[in-house]
Write a protein that holds these residues in place. Structure first.
Motif, PDB file in Angstrom:
ATOM      1  N   TYR A 192       0.842  -1.210   0.000  1.00 21.16           N
ATOM      2  CA  TYR A 192       0.000   0.000   0.000  1.00 21.16           C
ATOM      3  C   TYR A 192       0.875   1.257   0.000  1.00 21.16           C
ATOM      4  CZ  TYR A 192      -4.233  -2.721   1.098  1.00 21.16           C
ATOM      5  OH  TYR A 192      -5.295  -3.580   1.058  1.00 21.16           O
ATOM      6  N   ALA A 193       1.947   1.254   0.785  1.00 24.23           N
ATOM      7  CA  ALA A 193       2.817   2.430   0.867  1.00 24.23           C
ATOM      8  C   ALA A 193       3.490   2.697  -0.472  1.00 24.23           C
ATOM      9  CB  ALA A 193       3.863   2.238   1.962  1.00 24.23           C
ATOM     10  N   VAL A 194       3.931   1.626  -1.150  1.00 24.50           N
ATOM     11  CA  VAL A 194       4.552   1.793  -2.473  1.00 24.50           C
ATOM     12  C   VAL A 194       3.556   2.416  -3.450  1.00 24.50           C
ATOM     13  CG1 VAL A 194       5.433   0.541  -4.490  1.00 24.50           C
ATOM     14  CG2 VAL A 194       6.257  -0.033  -2.202  1.00 24.50           C
ATOM     15  N   ASN A 195       2.324   1.923  -3.444  1.00 25.89           N
ATOM     16  CA  ASN A 195       1.308   2.463  -4.355  1.00 25.89           C
ATOM     17  C   ASN A 195       0.985   3.921  -4.019  1.00 25.89           C
ATOM     18  OD1 ASN A 195      -0.610   1.414  -6.568  1.00 25.89           O
ATOM     19  ND2 ASN A 195      -1.946   2.627  -5.240  1.00 25.89           N
ATOM     20  N   ARG A 196       0.890   4.213  -2.727  1.00 28.27           N
ATOM     21  CA  ARG A 196       0.623   5.600  -2.313  1.00 28.27           C
ATOM     22  C   ARG A 196       1.716   6.539  -2.780  1.00 28.27           C
ATOM     23  NH1 ARG A 196       1.915   6.319   3.647  1.00 28.27           N
ATOM     24  NH2 ARG A 196       3.963   6.192   2.647  1.00 28.27           N
ATOM     25  N   ASP A 197       2.965   6.161  -2.563  1.00 28.89           N
ATOM     26  CA  ASP A 197       4.084   7.032  -2.926  1.00 28.89           C
ATOM     27  C   ASP A 197       4.180   7.211  -4.438  1.00 28.89           C
ATOM     28  OD1 ASP A 197       4.600   7.177  -0.240  1.00 28.89           O
ATOM     29  OD2 ASP A 197       6.270   5.753  -0.264  1.00 28.89           O
ATOM     30  N   GLU A 198       3.886   6.153  -5.176  1.00 31.68           N
ATOM     31  CA  GLU A 198       3.904   6.261  -6.635  1.00 31.68           C
ATOM     32  C   GLU A 198       2.805   7.218  -7.105  1.00 31.68           C
ATOM     33  OE1 GLU A 198       4.917   5.559 -10.664  1.00 31.68           O
ATOM     34  OE2 GLU A 198       5.994   5.281  -8.767  1.00 31.68           O
ATOM     35  N   ALA A 199       1.641   7.129  -6.480  1.00 33.63           N
ATOM     36  CA  ALA A 199       0.542   8.033  -6.838  1.00 33.63           C
ATOM     37  C   ALA A 199       0.897   9.480  -6.529  1.00 33.63           C
ATOM     38  CB  ALA A 199      -0.728   7.625  -6.089  1.00 33.63           C
ATOM     39  N   LEU A 200       1.537   9.715  -5.386  1.00 33.02           N
ATOM     40  CA  LEU A 200       1.957  11.079  -5.053  1.00 33.02           C
ATOM     41  C   LEU A 200       2.978  11.595  -6.056  1.00 33.02           C
ATOM     42  CD1 LEU A 200       2.262  10.833  -1.163  1.00 33.02           C
ATOM     43  CD2 LEU A 200       0.546  12.100  -2.463  1.00 33.02           C
ATOM     44  N   ARG A 201       3.873  10.711  -6.483  1.00 31.32           N
ATOM     45  CA  ARG A 201       4.892  11.124  -7.461  1.00 31.32           C
ATOM     46  C   ARG A 201       4.244  11.550  -8.768  1.00 31.32           C
ATOM     47  NH1 ARG A 201       7.652   9.295 -11.683  1.00 31.32           N
ATOM     48  NH2 ARG A 201       6.521   7.321 -11.742  1.00 31.32           N
ATOM     49  N   LEU A 202       3.142  10.890  -9.116  1.00 34.29           N
ATOM     50  CA  LEU A 202       2.446  11.202 -10.363  1.00 34.29           C
ATOM     51  C   LEU A 202       1.404  12.307 -10.180  1.00 34.29           C
ATOM     52  CD1 LEU A 202       1.906   7.547 -11.659  1.00 34.29           C
ATOM     53  CD2 LEU A 202       3.593   9.221 -12.468  1.00 34.29           C
ATOM     54  N   GLY A 203       1.281  12.843  -8.955  1.00 38.64           N
ATOM     55  CA  GLY A 203       0.308  13.906  -8.701  1.00 38.64           C
ATOM     56  C   GLY A 203      -1.126  13.423  -8.626  1.00 38.64           C
ATOM     57  N   GLN A 204      -1.328  12.139  -8.291  1.00 38.16           N
ATOM     58  CA  GLN A 204      -2.667  11.560  -8.230  1.00 38.16           C
ATOM     59  C   GLN A 204      -3.137  11.537  -6.768  1.00 38.16           C
ATOM     60  OE1 GLN A 204      -1.736   7.796 -10.047  1.00 38.16           O
ATOM     61  NE2 GLN A 204      -1.974   8.585 -12.130  1.00 38.16           N
ATOM     62  N   GLN A 205      -3.691  12.644  -6.329  1.00 41.85           N
ATOM     63  CA  GLN A 205      -4.056  12.795  -4.920  1.00 41.85           C
ATOM     64  C   GLN A 205      -5.144  11.825  -4.487  1.00 41.85           C
ATOM     65  OE1 GLN A 205      -2.414  14.760  -2.829  1.00 41.85           O
ATOM     66  NE2 GLN A 205      -1.064  15.409  -4.477  1.00 41.85           N
ATOM     67  N   GLY A 206      -6.099  11.556  -5.373  1.00 44.70           N
ATOM     68  CA  GLY A 206      -7.179  10.651  -5.007  1.00 44.70           C
ATOM     69  C   GLY A 206      -6.695   9.229  -4.795  1.00 44.70           C
ATOM     70  N   GLU A 207      -5.882   8.732  -5.712  1.00 49.16           N
ATOM     71  CA  GLU A 207      -5.334   7.387  -5.571  1.00 49.16           C
ATOM     72  C   GLU A 207      -4.451   7.290  -4.335  1.00 49.16           C
ATOM     73  OE1 GLU A 207      -4.295   3.503  -5.971  1.00 49.16           O
ATOM     74  OE2 GLU A 207      -5.884   4.579  -7.035  1.00 49.16           O
ATOM     75  N   ALA A 208      -3.671   8.334  -4.069  1.00 47.74           N
ATOM     76  CA  ALA A 208      -2.813   8.330  -2.878  1.00 47.74           C
ATOM     77  C   ALA A 208      -3.650   8.260  -1.602  1.00 47.74           C
ATOM     78  CB  ALA A 208      -1.925   9.568  -2.866  1.00 47.74           C
ATOM     79  N   ALA A 209      -4.742   9.015  -1.556  1.00 47.07           N
ATOM     80  CA  ALA A 209      -5.607   8.994  -0.371  1.00 47.07           C
ATOM     81  C   ALA A 209      -6.267   7.635  -0.197  1.00 47.07           C
ATOM     82  CB  ALA A 209      -6.667  10.092  -0.481  1.00 47.07           C
ATOM     83  N   LEU A 210      -6.671   7.011  -1.306  1.00 42.02           N
ATOM     84  CA  LEU A 210      -7.283   5.688  -1.246  1.00 42.02           C
ATOM     85  C   LEU A 210      -6.286   4.659  -0.721  1.00 42.02           C
ATOM     86  CD1 LEU A 210      -9.757   3.972  -1.899  1.00 42.02           C
ATOM     87  CD2 LEU A 210      -8.961   3.814  -4.255  1.00 42.02           C
ATOM     88  N   SER A 211      -5.060   4.717  -1.221  1.00 41.77           N
ATOM     89  CA  SER A 211      -4.030   3.778  -0.757  1.00 41.77           C
ATOM     90  C   SER A 211      -3.710   3.995   0.720  1.00 41.77           C
ATOM     91  CB  SER A 211      -2.768   3.941  -1.601  1.00 41.77           C
ATOM     92  OG  SER A 211      -3.008   3.639  -2.957  1.00 41.77           O
TER      93      SER A 211
END
Length: 886
Positions: A705-724
C-alpha cells in the motif's frame, strides 16, 4: 466621509453636479461593532483576564459576511474611518461608546490583488500600535531575529519605504527606531556588546539564559513566559505567527494613560483560502487566538467555519468549544452576521447623497421613491440606476422625472445594455454563456483579436470579481438573465446561429484552459459540457477531459444547469453531450448517494445510445463497479470483462476490478497471478496489498500500500494516494496499534481534500480494527459505521465491519459475543462472496469452519494462514491486557 465617484464625475460637464461614492447607512452594523467593543473591553479589563491563557475559549471575533456587491468592503472601510475619527460619518453613526476608551484600528485588505501577505499583516499590526508611543520589547526582539534571518542585509526602514502598501501607516517611519531602541536597551541590560550580536550566536544564548534565570536586568521581559522559547525557535513563517502572542503581551503591559484596544479589520477574507487549502487561514486564526485582547472584525463572502470541529488538523483551534460565539444561533456579541440588502431608508439616503447639485439631491422625491421600490434593496440596482439617471441628465440637460424612469430590473439592464458600445455588447453576450470567465476567454468567445472591450466590460459594476475562482470574473446572475432577455429586442441582436458560433468559439477556448490544473480541468469540463449540450456541439476534447476527470478518484461535482428538456420534464437523453454530462454527474454523485441510484442512471445513459463508441466504457465500467458494491456479482463480472475486452483507456482499471471480484470469492492464487500482471497503470501494488492482508501477511500488505501511495503522489494523483493511505491504515491496524493511529490520522487528512466514500469508511473501519479487544464500546461504534455503509450501498464495507467485530470478540474470548458477531458476518456471505472472511473468523480462533461454508483457495497452506491470524489475535490479547493494566 464619502469620496468622489470618478465614474460619475467624468460623465458630465456640469461643475455644479457633485457625485460621491456614498455608503448607505448600515446603522445596525455599526451598533453591532459598538456593542462588540463594549463587551470585549469589559472582558479584557476583568480581574481574571490573562493574555497568556491559551485554554480559555475566545470571544474576540466579529464577522460580517454576505454575497458579492452587498457592501461589505465599504462597511469595513467605514468602520475603520469612524473608529479613527468619530466625525467621519457625520450624523449617520453616533460616536463610539465612552466605556470602550481609546481604540487603535488597523484595516487589512486580504484580497489577492492588494499585495498583502502574512508577513505584511504582522508588520501592519506592529505599525498600528506605534502611535501608542511605547516599545513592544518582546515582539520587537523576536521580530528582529526573524527579519535578520529572512531579509539579510535589508534594513526594515528601507523595506517599508519601498513598499507603498505600508505608506498609509503613520508609524512606518518610526518603527525601525523603536525596534533598535529595544535592542540597545536589552543589550545594555544584559551586558552584551552592542546590538548586532544580541540575537545571534553567543549573544542570543546569553539573552535566553538571562530570561530563563529571570535575572534582574531583564526581569520585566522574563515575565513573558514564552519569550525565551520563541527566541530559540527557528525564525520562519510559523514562528512569526506565534509572535502575535508576544505583541498581545506587550499591549497588556502598556501604561494606563496610553492603553488602547487594538481593532483588526480583515476584509475580503474569502481570499485567504479555498476551503480546502487553509494554510494562510490557519496562520491568521492563530493570530486571533493568541491576541485575545484585540478585537478582530472579519468581512467576506463566506461564513467563518472556525466553529466546525471537523476542521481540526486544518486549523489549530476548530470547534464550538474554542469559538462559542461563532456557532449558529449565538446571541452574544461579537458573533457572525449576514450583511443583507439595504432598507428603504438606506436606499433613500443613498440616492439623496450620491448625486447633488448645489448641495441638494439631484433626484426628486418621486424618482427616489420609484428607484427604491424597484431596487428591492439591491445595491447593484441602485448603482446602475444612478448611472442611468446621470446619463439622462447629461443628454437632456435636466433631471428626469419619475415617469421617465420607471424601470424594473430587466428594463434597467436593457437600457444599460443598449448604452454599451457594440464591441462591449458582443463581449457581454459571449460571457453570458459562462459561469465565470477571464479577459482572454471573453475576447475569444466574442471572436475578437484584442482585449480592450473585455477589459472595459470587467470594470462595470455588474461584473463580480472572485480572485479565488479558476477564472476571476462572473456576471451578476440577475444581469445575466435579464441581459439575454434584453438582447432579444436589440437592433444588433444575435441570431441562433450567432449564439451557436459563439458557443463553439468558447468551447474551443476552454480546451486550452483545460490543460491547466485540476480545478481548471473540472471548471472547463463543466462549462464545456453545458455549451455542447445546449447548442448541439460535437464533444471533441471533452471526451479526453472526461477520462482525465475520472483518472484520480477526486470526484468534484459535475452538476450542470437543467436543460430545456429537463425543465419541461422530458427526461429523454437527447445528445452525446447530455449523456456524458449525466454519466459524469452520476459517477461523482455516487460518493454521496446509494450506489443503486448511480447504477440506474448509468443504465439509462447506456440505453440512450447517444454516446460514441470510445466513451461507452466510461458508464460501463462504473456501472460494473456499482454492481459490485451493491452485491450484483455476476453483472459486475460481465461488465468488467466487457471493458477489458474493449481494450480502451479503462481496460487496466477494469482488469483490477476483476482482481477485486476474484478476491471477494476467495480465489487468491488467481488474484496473485492477475495482480502481478496489472502493472503501475493497473495499481498493481494496491491490488497486492488487498491480497496480502487477507493472508495475514500484514507487513507485506502495508509495504505494498505504501509503495502504491508514494507512486501516486509522485504522479500527482491525490485521489489514488488517499485511497491507498486508507487501505494502509486498515492493514496496519491489525498488527501495530501506535502506527495505525498515525496512519489513520494521515488518511483522514488526505481525505479532507478529496471525496471517496469507500475510503472514508475504510478509515473508520481501521479505527475499529485498531481498537478490537480494547474498546468497550466497539460493537456500538461498529453499528454506526454499518449504517453509513448501507446508506452508501457498500457491501464490502459492511462485511469488513462485521469481520472487525469478530476479531474483537475473538480477542476478548467471549463465546456469546463471538457467536453473535459470526452470525452477522454470515449475513454478508452470498454464495462464495465474502465467505473467506467468515472462514478467517474461525481460523483466527483456532477452530474449524462449518462444513457448509465455502472454502477459500489460499496463496499458501491453510495452516499457515491459520497460524498468522492466530498470532495476530495473541498479540492483540497481550496489548489489551497491558492496556487494562493486568
Amino acid at each position: 466621509m464619502s469620496r468622489s465617484d470618478l465614474r460619475a464625475l467624468f460623465r458630465s460637464n456640469d461643475r455644479e453636479l457633485k457625485a460621491v461614492d456614498y455608503f448607505a447607512d448600515r446603522r445596525d452594523e455599526w451598533a453591532t461593532v459598538v456593542e462588540s467593543l463594549v463587551r470585549h473591553t469589559r472582558r479584557v479589563h476583568e480581574a481574571g483576564f490573562d493574555v497568556e491563557d491559551l485554554e480559555t475559549p475566545r470571544r474576540n471575533v466579529l464577522v460580517f459576511y454576505g454575497v458579492g456587491g452587498i457592501g461589505k468592503s465599504t462597511l469595513s472601510r467605514g468602520v475603520a474611518e469612524h473608529l479613527v475619527d468619530s466625525e467621519a460619518r457625520g450624523a449617520d453613526w453616533p460616536p463610539l461608546d465612552p466605556r470602550v476608551g481609546r481604540v487603535v484600528p488597523v484595516r487589512i485588505d486580504l484580497s489577492r490583488d492588494s499585495g498583502s501577505d502574512f508577513e505584511s499583516l504582522m508588520l501592519a499590526l506592529r505599525l498600528a500600535v506605534v502611535e501608542l508611543g511605547e516599545p513592544m520589547p518582546a515582539f520587537d526582539l523576536a521580530f528582529q531575529r526573524y527579519w535578520e534571518r529572512n531579509h539579510p542585509g535589508e534594513p526594515l526602514e528601507e523595506y517599508l519605504r519601498r513598499r507603498t502598501w505600508f505608506s498609509r501607516f503613520p508609524g512606518s517611519r518610526s518603527l525601525s527606531g523603536q525596534m533598535q531602541s529595544v535592542l540597545s536597551d536589552v543589550a545594555q541590560a544584559a551586558s552584551l556588546p552592542g546590538t548586532a550580536g544580541v540575537l545571534v550566536g553567543k549573544g542570543l544564548r546569553s539573552l535566553v539564559r538571562a530570561l530563563r534565570d529571570r535575572r534582574h536586568q531583564v526581569r520585566s521581559l522574563a515575565e513573558c513566559r514564552r519569550l525565551a522559547d520563541l527566541l530559540e525557535a527557528e525564525p520562519d513563517m510559523e514562528a512569526l505567527s506565534y509572535y502575535s502572542h508576544l505583541l498581545a503581551w506587550d499591549l497588556s503591559r502598556v501604561s494606563a494613560k496610553r492603553r488602547a484596544t487594538l481593532v483588526v479589520l480583515l476584509d475580503t477574507f474569502e481570499d485567504v483560502g479555498d476551503r480546502v487549502h487553509r494554510d494562510l487561514e490557519r496562520l491568521i486564526q492563530r493570530v486571533a487566538w493568541l491576541m485575545p485582547n484585540a478585537l478582530f472584525i472579519i468581512t467576506g463572502r463566506n461564513r467563518l467555519q472556525w466553529d466546525d470541529a471537523e476542521l481540526e488538523g486544518q486549523l489549530d483551534w476548530a470547534g464550538a468549544d474554542f469559538w462559542p460565539l461563532l456557532v449558529g444561533g449565538a446571541v452574544e456579541e461579537p458573533r457572525q452576521h449576514t450583511v443583507g440588502y439595504l432598507s428603504a431608508e438606506d436606499c433613500e439616503r443613498y440616492l439623496c447623497e450620491r448625486l447633488t447639485v448645489a448641495s441638494r439631491p439631484l433626484m426628486d422625491d418621486s424618482a427616489r421613491h420609484l428607484i427604491t421600490a424597484n431596487s428591492h434593496g439591491l445595491p447593484l440596482y441602485l448603482d446602475l440606476a444612478v448611472m442611468r439617471f446621470l446619463d439622462m441628465y447629461r443628454k437632456n440637460g435636466r433631471a428626469p422625472v419619475a415617469s421617465e424612469f420607471n424601470l424594473d430590473f430587466p428594463a434597467l439592464v436593457a437600457r444599460t445594455f443598449r448604452d454599451l458600445t457594440p464591441s462591449v455588447r458582443q463581449v457581454l453576450r459571449a460571457v453570458s454563456l459562462l459561469d465565470s470567465f477571464s479577459v482572454e476567454l471573453a475576447a475569444a468567445g466574442a471572436g475578437l483579436d484584442h482585449d480592450a472591450p473585455a477589459l472595459e466590460l470587467v470594470e462595470r459594476p455588474f461584473v463580480d470579481l472572485d480572485p479565488g475562482a479558476p477564472w476571476p470574473y462572473r456576471l451578476h446572475n440577475l444581469v445575466r438573465d435579464a441581459m439575454r432577455e434584453a438582447d432579444s429586442t436589440s437592433e444588433d441582436r444575435w441570431s441562433p446561429a450567432d449564439w451557436r458560433r459563439a458557443a463553439q468559439r468558447t468551447v474551443d477556448a476552454l480546451e486550452r484552459e483545460a490543460d491547466g490544473d485540476r480545478r481548471r480541468l473540472v471548471a472547463a469540463l463543466r462549462q464545456g459540457l453545458t455549451l455542447a449540450r445546449d447548442y448541439g456541439l460535437e464533444l471533441g476534447w471533452l471526451q479526453d477531459a472526461a477520462f482525465r476527470y475520472v483518472d484520480d478518484f477526486v470526484w468534484e461535482p459535475i452538476e450542470l444547469p437543467a436543460s430545456a428538456a429537463q425543465a419541461s420534464h422530458n427526461a429523454q437523453i437527447g445528445s452525446a453531450a447530455e449523456a456524458l454530462a449525466i454519466a459524469l454527474s452520476a459517477i461523482a454523485r455516487r460518493q454521496r448517494c446509494h450506489r443503486s441510484e448511480t447504477a440506474e442512471q448509468l443504465r439509462e445513459v447506456l440505453a440512450s445510445g447517444q454516446l460514441p463508441e470510445p466513451l461507452l466504457e466510461l458508464p460501463r465500467y462504473f456501472l460494473a463497479e456499482c454492481d459490485r458494491d451493491i452485491g450484483n456479482f455476476a453483472s459486475s463480472l460481465e461488465g468488467m470483462r466487457q471493458v477489458v475486452d474493449a481494450g480502451g483507456r479503462l481496460a487496466p482499471t477494469a482488469a483490477r476490478g476483476l482482481v477485486h471480484l476474484a478476491r471477494r470469492v476467495g480465489q487468491f492464487p488467481q488474484v496473485h497471478a492477475a495482480a502481478e500482471a496489472l502493472g503501475v497503470e493497473g495499481r498493481r501494488d494496491r491490488a497486492l496489498g488487498d491480497l496480502w492482508w487477507t493472508q495475514g501477511n500484514i507487513a507485506l500488505a502495508c509495504s505494498s500500500y505504501a509503495v502504491n501511495r508514494d507512486e501516486a503522489l509522485r504522479l500527482g494523483q491525490q485521489g489514488e494516494a488517499a485511497l491507498s493511505q486508507a487501505c494502509l491504515a486498515f492493514a496496519a491496524a491489525f498488527r501495530d496499534r501506535p502506527r495505525a493511529g498515525e496512519e489513520i490520522t494521515r488518511a483522514q487528512d488526505d481525505l479532507g481534500t478529496v471525496s471517496i466514500r469507500w475510503a472514508e469508511l475504510q478509515t473508520k473501519i481501521a479505527s475499529l480494527v485498531r481498537d478490537a479487544g480494547v474498546s468497550t464500546d466497539l460493537p456500538a461504534r461498529a453499528e454506526a459505521v454499518v449504517e453509513e455503509a448501507r446508506e452508501a450501498g457498500l457491501t464490502s464495507s459492511v462485511a469488513y465491519v462485521r469481520f472487525a467485530v469478530c476479531l474483537h470478540a475473538t480477542v476478548l474470548g467471549e463465546p456469546a459475543l463471538q457467536d453473535e458477531a459470526r452470525e452477522r458476518l454470515h449475513e454478508c456471505v452470498r454464495g462464495e462472496e465474502f465467505a473467506y472472511l467468515a472462514e478467517l473468523s474461525y481460523l483466527m480462533a483456532g477452530e474449524d469452519p462449518p462444513a457448509d461454508l465455502p472454502r477459500a483457495e489460499w496463496v499458501d497452506e491453510r495452516s499457515r494462514v491459520r497460524a498468522r491470524w492466530a498470532a495476530i489475535v495473541d498479540d492483540r490479547r497481550r496489548e489489551a491486557a497491558a492496556h487494562r493494566g493486568d
